[in-house]
Write a protein that holds these residues in place. Structure first.
Motif, PDB file in Angstrom:
ATOM      1  N   THR A 248       5.243   8.015   2.480  1.00 32.38           N
ATOM      2  CA  THR A 248       6.018   8.147   1.244  1.00 32.38           C
ATOM      3  C   THR A 248       5.040   8.143   0.075  1.00 32.38           C
ATOM      4  O   THR A 248       3.836   7.956   0.253  1.00 32.38           O
ATOM      5  CB  THR A 248       7.021   6.991   1.067  1.00 32.38           C
ATOM      6  OG1 THR A 248       6.298   5.760   0.891  1.00 32.38           O
ATOM      7  CG2 THR A 248       7.944   6.870   2.272  1.00 32.38           C
ATOM      8  N   GLU A 249       5.567   8.356  -1.110  1.00 33.07           N
ATOM      9  CA  GLU A 249       4.740   8.260  -2.308  1.00 33.07           C
ATOM     10  C   GLU A 249       4.068   6.892  -2.354  1.00 33.07           C
ATOM     11  O   GLU A 249       4.563   5.922  -1.788  1.00 33.07           O
ATOM     12  CB  GLU A 249       5.603   8.424  -3.557  1.00 33.07           C
ATOM     13  CG  GLU A 249       6.189   9.810  -3.715  1.00 33.07           C
ATOM     14  CD  GLU A 249       7.165   9.884  -4.875  1.00 33.07           C
ATOM     15  OE1 GLU A 249       7.085  10.853  -5.647  1.00 33.07           O
ATOM     16  OE2 GLU A 249       8.003   8.977  -5.002  1.00 33.07           O
ATOM     17  N   GLY A 250       2.941   6.819  -3.051  1.00 29.18           N
ATOM     18  CA  GLY A 250       2.227   5.554  -3.168  1.00 29.18           C
ATOM     19  C   GLY A 250       3.124   4.441  -3.673  1.00 29.18           C
ATOM     20  O   GLY A 250       4.059   4.680  -4.445  1.00 29.18           O
ATOM     21  N   ALA A 251       2.855   3.236  -3.231  1.00 29.35           N
ATOM     22  CA  ALA A 251       3.682   2.088  -3.609  1.00 29.35           C
ATOM     23  C   ALA A 251       3.748   1.961  -5.123  1.00 29.35           C
ATOM     24  O   ALA A 251       2.719   2.037  -5.803  1.00 29.35           O
ATOM     25  CB  ALA A 251       3.118   0.808  -3.004  1.00 29.35           C
ATOM     26  N   PRO A 252       4.950   1.793  -5.678  1.00 27.70           N
ATOM     27  CA  PRO A 252       5.062   1.630  -7.134  1.00 27.70           C
ATOM     28  C   PRO A 252       4.406   0.339  -7.594  1.00 27.70           C
ATOM     29  O   PRO A 252       4.238  -0.608  -6.821  1.00 27.70           O
ATOM     30  CB  PRO A 252       6.578   1.593  -7.367  1.00 27.70           C
ATOM     31  CG  PRO A 252       7.159   1.151  -6.073  1.00 27.70           C
ATOM     32  CD  PRO A 252       6.252   1.697  -5.007  1.00 27.70           C
ATOM     33  N   ARG A 253       4.036   0.314  -8.863  1.00 23.46           N
ATOM     34  CA  ARG A 253       3.490  -0.910  -9.427  1.00 23.46           C
ATOM     35  C   ARG A 253       4.588  -1.955  -9.474  1.00 23.46           C
ATOM     36  O   ARG A 253       5.751  -1.626  -9.700  1.00 23.46           O
ATOM     37  CB  ARG A 253       2.961  -0.658 -10.839  1.00 23.46           C
ATOM     38  CG  ARG A 253       1.947   0.476 -10.893  1.00 23.46           C
ATOM     39  CD  ARG A 253       1.481   0.744 -12.299  1.00 23.46           C
ATOM     40  NE  ARG A 253       0.615   1.916 -12.340  1.00 23.46           N
ATOM     41  CZ  ARG A 253      -0.131   2.253 -13.385  1.00 23.46           C
ATOM     42  NH1 ARG A 253      -0.102   1.505 -14.472  1.00 23.46           N
ATOM     43  NH2 ARG A 253      -0.890   3.324 -13.343  1.00 23.46           N
ATOM     44  N   GLY A 254       4.193  -3.209  -9.268  1.00 24.58           N
ATOM     45  CA  GLY A 254       5.200  -4.263  -9.246  1.00 24.58           C
ATOM     46  C   GLY A 254       4.954  -5.298 -10.310  1.00 24.58           C
ATOM     47  O   GLY A 254       4.007  -5.225 -11.083  1.00 24.58           O
ATOM     48  N   SER A 255       5.854  -6.301 -10.356  1.00 23.84           N
ATOM     49  CA  SER A 255       5.657  -7.435 -11.241  1.00 23.84           C
ATOM     50  C   SER A 255       4.436  -8.209 -10.758  1.00 23.84           C
ATOM     51  O   SER A 255       3.984  -8.030  -9.632  1.00 23.84           O
ATOM     52  CB  SER A 255       6.894  -8.329 -11.230  1.00 23.84           C
ATOM     53  OG  SER A 255       7.170  -8.755  -9.914  1.00 23.84           O
ATOM     54  N   TRP A 256       3.914  -9.110 -11.596  1.00 23.25           N
ATOM     55  CA  TRP A 256       2.662  -9.779 -11.241  1.00 23.25           C
ATOM     56  C   TRP A 256       2.752 -10.519  -9.901  1.00 23.25           C
ATOM     57  O   TRP A 256       1.890 -10.330  -9.055  1.00 23.25           O
ATOM     58  CB  TRP A 256       2.252 -10.745 -12.352  1.00 23.25           C
ATOM     59  CG  TRP A 256       0.816 -11.142 -12.235  1.00 23.25           C
ATOM     60  CD1 TRP A 256      -0.261 -10.522 -12.779  1.00 23.25           C
ATOM     61  CD2 TRP A 256       0.298 -12.235 -11.474  1.00 23.25           C
ATOM     62  NE1 TRP A 256      -1.413 -11.157 -12.423  1.00 23.25           N
ATOM     63  CE2 TRP A 256      -1.108 -12.219 -11.620  1.00 23.25           C
ATOM     64  CE3 TRP A 256       0.866 -13.222 -10.673  1.00 23.25           C
ATOM     65  CZ2 TRP A 256      -1.931 -13.147 -11.014  1.00 23.25           C
ATOM     66  CZ3 TRP A 256       0.045 -14.154 -10.067  1.00 23.25           C
ATOM     67  CH2 TRP A 256      -1.330 -14.102 -10.247  1.00 23.25           C
ATOM     68  N   PRO A 257       3.783 -11.342  -9.643  1.00 22.01           N
ATOM     69  CA  PRO A 257       3.850 -11.999  -8.336  1.00 22.01           C
ATOM     70  C   PRO A 257       3.980 -10.998  -7.197  1.00 22.01           C
ATOM     71  O   PRO A 257       3.446 -11.201  -6.119  1.00 22.01           O
ATOM     72  CB  PRO A 257       5.110 -12.884  -8.445  1.00 22.01           C
ATOM     73  CG  PRO A 257       5.298 -13.085  -9.901  1.00 22.01           C
ATOM     74  CD  PRO A 257       4.845 -11.801 -10.538  1.00 22.01           C
ATOM     75  N   ALA A 258       4.694  -9.885  -7.440  1.00 25.42           N
ATOM     76  CA  ALA A 258       4.877  -8.889  -6.385  1.00 25.42           C
ATOM     77  C   ALA A 258       3.573  -8.184  -6.072  1.00 25.42           C
ATOM     78  O   ALA A 258       3.403  -7.622  -4.984  1.00 25.42           O
ATOM     79  CB  ALA A 258       5.937  -7.872  -6.812  1.00 25.42           C
ATOM     80  N   ALA A 259       2.637  -8.174  -7.019  1.00 25.18           N
ATOM     81  CA  ALA A 259       1.365  -7.511  -6.794  1.00 25.18           C
ATOM     82  C   ALA A 259       0.455  -8.316  -5.867  1.00 25.18           C
ATOM     83  O   ALA A 259      -0.547  -7.802  -5.385  1.00 25.18           O
ATOM     84  CB  ALA A 259       0.655  -7.286  -8.132  1.00 25.18           C
ATOM     85  N   LEU A 260       0.796  -9.577  -5.615  1.00 25.31           N
ATOM     86  CA  LEU A 260       0.024 -10.387  -4.686  1.00 25.31           C
ATOM     87  C   LEU A 260       0.214  -9.891  -3.267  1.00 25.31           C
ATOM     88  O   LEU A 260       1.239  -9.298  -2.933  1.00 25.31           O
ATOM     89  CB  LEU A 260       0.476 -11.848  -4.759  1.00 25.31           C
ATOM     90  CG  LEU A 260       0.096 -12.639  -6.009  1.00 25.31           C
ATOM     91  CD1 LEU A 260       0.814 -13.985  -5.973  1.00 25.31           C
ATOM     92  CD2 LEU A 260      -1.396 -12.847  -6.085  1.00 25.31           C
ATOM     93  N   PRO A 261      -0.753 -10.119  -2.369  1.00 24.73           N
ATOM     94  CA  PRO A 261      -0.552  -9.781  -0.962  1.00 24.73           C
ATOM     95  C   PRO A 261       0.679 -10.499  -0.415  1.00 24.73           C
ATOM     96  O   PRO A 261       0.950 -11.640  -0.794  1.00 24.73           O
ATOM     97  CB  PRO A 261      -1.837 -10.303  -0.292  1.00 24.73           C
ATOM     98  CG  PRO A 261      -2.843 -10.347  -1.399  1.00 24.73           C
ATOM     99  CD  PRO A 261      -2.070 -10.665  -2.645  1.00 24.73           C
ATOM    100  N   PRO A 262       1.440  -9.856   0.480  1.00 27.74           N
ATOM    101  CA  PRO A 262       2.670 -10.471   1.006  1.00 27.74           C
ATOM    102  C   PRO A 262       2.456 -11.854   1.597  1.00 27.74           C
ATOM    103  O   PRO A 262       3.322 -12.710   1.508  1.00 27.74           O
ATOM    104  CB  PRO A 262       3.123  -9.474   2.080  1.00 27.74           C
ATOM    105  CG  PRO A 262       2.538  -8.160   1.662  1.00 27.74           C
ATOM    106  CD  PRO A 262       1.222  -8.494   1.007  1.00 27.74           C
TER     107      PRO A 262
END
Length: 447
Positions: A248-262
């Motif tokens: 799929t298209e590249g992962a969208p940018r997320g909120s700061w906590p969401a940008a952390l590794p899962p």
């Protein structure tokens, strides 16, 4: 002379003695207090060292627990080996199989997986940022690693069988879509799209390998949703596939906590995540624009051509956006068709409402008398999204908007999932919220 020297020495000795002991005697109880404090210091030091050591140990143990499964969470190499093995045997096909397995033009980058069964990686293909997704439940559940490929062949790529006609495959696909999306008049058109997609090499016919591949893809919940919502701007676009692996298209940018590794997200308390969002998240007008897109996505799920869909994990981690702050749903794994949720709940035994939960937060009431789950959800999509937006929008909101925005969000969170309320009332509340936000950012650089 000697006597005189002796008395002088005695006087000097007395002065020294006075100098040495006089001040200490003048302190009164200071000496015993100082001695007792010095006596307690080693004990205090031991306690502090022990507390620090316990803190380090607890933190290390939490990190270990989350990282101990890293080797299981990130198994992209296994996924690629299995898929390419099936491709070389002629069992599966796909539009990117050659690039993936022969030309090696699909570059695997960062592991984004949050569950072992669904491998997710960022990657590069044809000079574009992409997200690579592949399921390996069978491989991970197999005790004998040497049997991974046979299990995949027998379990995942077992349908349709040799000799199946295109008419039979069409009927088989239609039945599957009816079971998962409901009996909708628009489904024949969706079946046509599936068959068109199955013709990966564009030779106007569907081979057995192509049919097996598209059938395996349909078993993936997110792929089915992407197919159903492909005309909606808030869902990622499908770019290609091979077997049940797809891009799929590249992962969208997320909120700061969401940008952390899962793996690190569970380590952050919700309160800290909210604080980090306020400190490092986009400016409030950009958040308002993202929120409008999220509300439009809720409309898309409710008024989709292929039925109604429920958001069953409403968290900031799923609130993504493009470089221009247009909302993009980061993950569709926990978005489920209404038909699938109702089928799960129908006749399900329960003692309390918690027993009637699909996914993380799609919860229905429990009929205590019949001890069975009811069909209507307690909270609809809009109410859950509004709960999320209270933490996302109210901090930093303009003073002249905060009171009215808070009032509308509170009203929104009280909406119920009863069918009698859903259509008119929900649409009205959603429209008011969008209008309120849009008025604040329209005719500015944020619109």
């Amino acid at each position: 002379m000697g006597l005189s020297d002796g008395s002088g020495g005695q006087e000097r000795a007395e002065r020294v003695q006075t100098f040495q002991f006089g001040p200490l005697q003048g302190l009164g109880g200071a000496l015993p207090h100082s001695a007792s404090l010095q006596g307690r210091l080693p004990g205090l030091r031991v306690k502090y060292v022990l507390l620090v050591w316990l803190g380090i140990f607890a933190g290390s143990w939490m990190v270990y627990l989350h990282y101990s499964s890293y080797s299981e969470l990130c198994r992209g190499h296994v996924c690629q080996v299995v898929i390419c093995d099936q491709y070389r045997k002629g069992i599966i096909s796909g539009s990117i199989c050659r690039d993936l397995c022969e030309l090696h033009k699909v570059e695997w980058r960062t592991c984004l997986s949050s569950a072992p069964g669904q491998q997710v990686y960022s990657g590069l293909w044809q000079d574009k940022e992409v997200t690579i997704k592949c399921g390996i439940e069978e491989a991970l559940n197999s005790k004998a690693r040497s049997e991974v490929a046979p299990r995949r062949e027998l379990v995942l790529f077992d349908k349709p069988t040799r000799g199946t006609s295109i008419k039979e495959f069409r009927e088989m696909t239609l039945s599957f879509l009816k079971a998962n999306l409901g009996d909708l008049p628009s489904l024949p058109a969706l079946v046509g799209q599936v068959l068109l997609m199955a013709d990966f090499n564009k030779d106007s016919r569907v081979s057995l390998a192509e049919a097996k591949s598209v059938w395996a893809l349909l078993q993936r919940n997110e792929f089915l949703l992407l197919l159903s919502l492909q005309e909606k701007e808030h869902a990622s676009r499908l770019l290609g596939c091979c077997g049940d692996l797809y891009l799929t298209e590249g992962a969208p940018r997320g909120s700061w906590p969401a940008a952390l590794p899962p793996l690190l997200r569970p380590l952050l308390p919700p309160a800290l995540q909210r604080a980090l969002q306020q400190w490092f998240g986009p400016a409030w007008p950009w958040r308002a624009k993202i929120a409008i897109g999220l509300l439009e996505f809720v409309e898309d799920l409710f008024h989709s051509s292929y039925g109604t869909f429920y958001m069953c994990e409403t968290t900031l981690a799923n609130v993504g956006h493009t470089a221009t702050y247009d909302f993009k749903m980061a993950d569709l794994q926990q978005v489920a068709p209404e038909a699938a949720v109702r089928r799960f709940l129908q006749g399900r035994h329960c003692e309390q409402s918690a027993d009637c939960t699909y996914g993380r937060d799609c919860r229905a009431p429990c009929d205590r008398l019949m001890r069975q789950c009811k069909g209507d959800l307690i909270q609809p999509n809009l109410a859950k999204v509004c709960e999320l937006l209270r933490d996302y929008l109210l901090p930093g909101a303009p003073a002249d908007l905060r009171e009215e925005l808070g009032k509308q969000l509170r009203t929104c969170t009280t909406l119920s999932g009863l069918a009698s309320q859903v259509e008119a009332h929900h649409s009205l509340v959603l429209s008011h919220l969008k209008t309120l936000l849009w008025k604040k950012i329209s005719n500015t650089k944020y619109s």
